[in-house]
Enzyme design. Sequence first.
Site, PDB file in Angstrom:
ATOM      1  N   ARG A 217       0.836  -1.203   0.000  1.00  0.00           N
ATOM      2  CA  ARG A 217       0.000   0.000   0.000  1.00  0.00           C
ATOM      3  C   ARG A 217       0.862   1.241   0.000  1.00  0.00           C
ATOM      4  NH1 ARG A 217      -2.364   1.316   4.628  1.00  0.00           N
ATOM      5  NH2 ARG A 217      -3.809   2.939   4.128  1.00  0.00           N
TER       6      ARG A 217
ATOM      7  N   LYS B 237       4.708  -6.751  12.001  1.00  0.00           N
ATOM      8  CA  LYS B 237       3.936  -7.062  10.799  1.00  0.00           C
ATOM      9  C   LYS B 237       4.182  -8.495  10.336  1.00  0.00           C
ATOM     10  CE  LYS B 237       2.818  -5.247   6.243  1.00  0.00           C
ATOM     11  NZ  LYS B 237       2.481  -4.006   5.577  1.00  0.00           N
TER      12      LYS B 237
ATOM     13  N   ARG C  82      -0.143   4.325  13.270  1.00  0.00           N
ATOM     14  CA  ARG C  82       0.740   3.478  14.082  1.00  0.00           C
ATOM     15  C   ARG C  82       0.523   3.823  15.558  1.00  0.00           C
ATOM     16  NH1 ARG C  82       4.391   7.153  15.618  1.00  0.00           N
ATOM     17  NH2 ARG C  82       4.830   8.854  14.188  1.00  0.00           N
TER      18      ARG C  82
HETATM   19  C1  BTN Z   1       1.029  -3.876   2.360  1.00  0.00           C
HETATM   20  O1  BTN Z   1       1.522  -4.352   3.377  1.00  0.00           O
HETATM   21  O2  BTN Z   1       1.059  -2.657   2.127  1.00  0.00           O
HETATM   22  C2  BTN Z   1       0.351  -4.802   1.390  1.00  0.00           C
HETATM   23  C3  BTN Z   1       1.287  -5.898   0.907  1.00  0.00           C
HETATM   24  C4  BTN Z   1       0.630  -6.804  -0.095  1.00  0.00           C
HETATM   25  C5  BTN Z   1       1.597  -7.783  -0.682  1.00  0.00           C
HETATM   26  C6  BTN Z   1       0.916  -8.775  -1.589  1.00  0.00           C
HETATM   27  S1  BTN Z   1       1.988 -10.065  -2.099  1.00  0.00           S
HETATM   28  C7  BTN Z   1       0.825 -10.606  -3.275  1.00  0.00           C
HETATM   29  C8  BTN Z   1       0.235  -9.365  -3.909  1.00  0.00           C
HETATM   30  N1  BTN Z   1       1.080  -8.901  -4.988  1.00  0.00           N
HETATM   31  C9  BTN Z   1       1.664  -7.736  -4.721  1.00  0.00           C
HETATM   32  O3  BTN Z   1       2.449  -7.133  -5.469  1.00  0.00           O
HETATM   33  N2  BTN Z   1       1.248  -7.283  -3.535  1.00  0.00           N
HETATM   34  C10 BTN Z   1       0.341  -8.212  -2.882  1.00  0.00           C
END
Ligand code: BTN
Length: 255
Positions: free
Chosen positions: A59, A118, A250
């Site tokens: 994100r 996380k 946070r």
């Molecule tokens: C976050 O923590 O901000 C979201 C992370 C999401 C990661 C997953 S891995 C599978 C899918 N493909 C990506 O490029 N992102 C999500």
Amino acid sequence: MIRAGEAIRDGVSPLVPGFTVEVLPEVDSTNTELMRRARAGRTEPVLLVAEHQTAGRGRLGRNWASAPGDSLTFSLGLMLAPAAWSGLSLAVGVALAETLHPRVRIKWPNDLWLDDRKLAGILIETASSTADANGPRYAVIGVGINVARPPADGLATPPAGLDEVMPQARARDVLVRLARPLVEAVKAFETFGFAPFQARFEARDALRDRAVALSDGTAGTAHGTTEAGGLLVHTAAGMVAVTSAEVSVRPARGE
Ligand code: BTN
């Protein structure tokens, strides 16, 4: 992974006719790939799993790095037509947290935490297939889970790994357990919205009653969510509902 794919498909296709599972040894990002397909008119229901992502995305423009074998990276793509979209990442978080382990918490709006570190992230994107702005959209629900604990790499708060609470955890087995509850939650959200997930979210809310600081400067105490999935924060100016997807939150320092 092939047998696992069949097991997942057999479990999910009664809920989503035509559902398939596809495993790629390598792709830039499962979200990017499904969004590319959607823009090319391919909006079939699919669970796209990557053994390795070369450009995983998180994100707020962040990247999502993962080592092959040590993480589970996949995206669920399907057409959805909920009355409202807000709260979908929380419903997904509820399904994942409840399936993974009793100690997993959800950090609004899209992270899973283990002991305040996380463990997993959720990235939801949508593509419209019609001119109707309120019509059905192709939802791409990307999930990355640290199965093995990743290196701290100088991070102030090192990430968590599922192997801390499930020493035998393997990406494939975790996916087999998660797939159906995840799809059930997404389908329930489509019909009923976030409201039926609210109490389940609150039982796993990592921020509840904690001092929080938001990236837009808001500070206060987190008090759960609204019925639409906004984060309620009690600030000096009163209770505010934070809904923006652009905001990060946070626990406040020294809390
Ligand atoms: C976050 O923590 O901000 C979201 C992370 C999401 C990661 C997953 S891995 C599978 C899918 N493909 C990506 O490029 N992102 C999500």
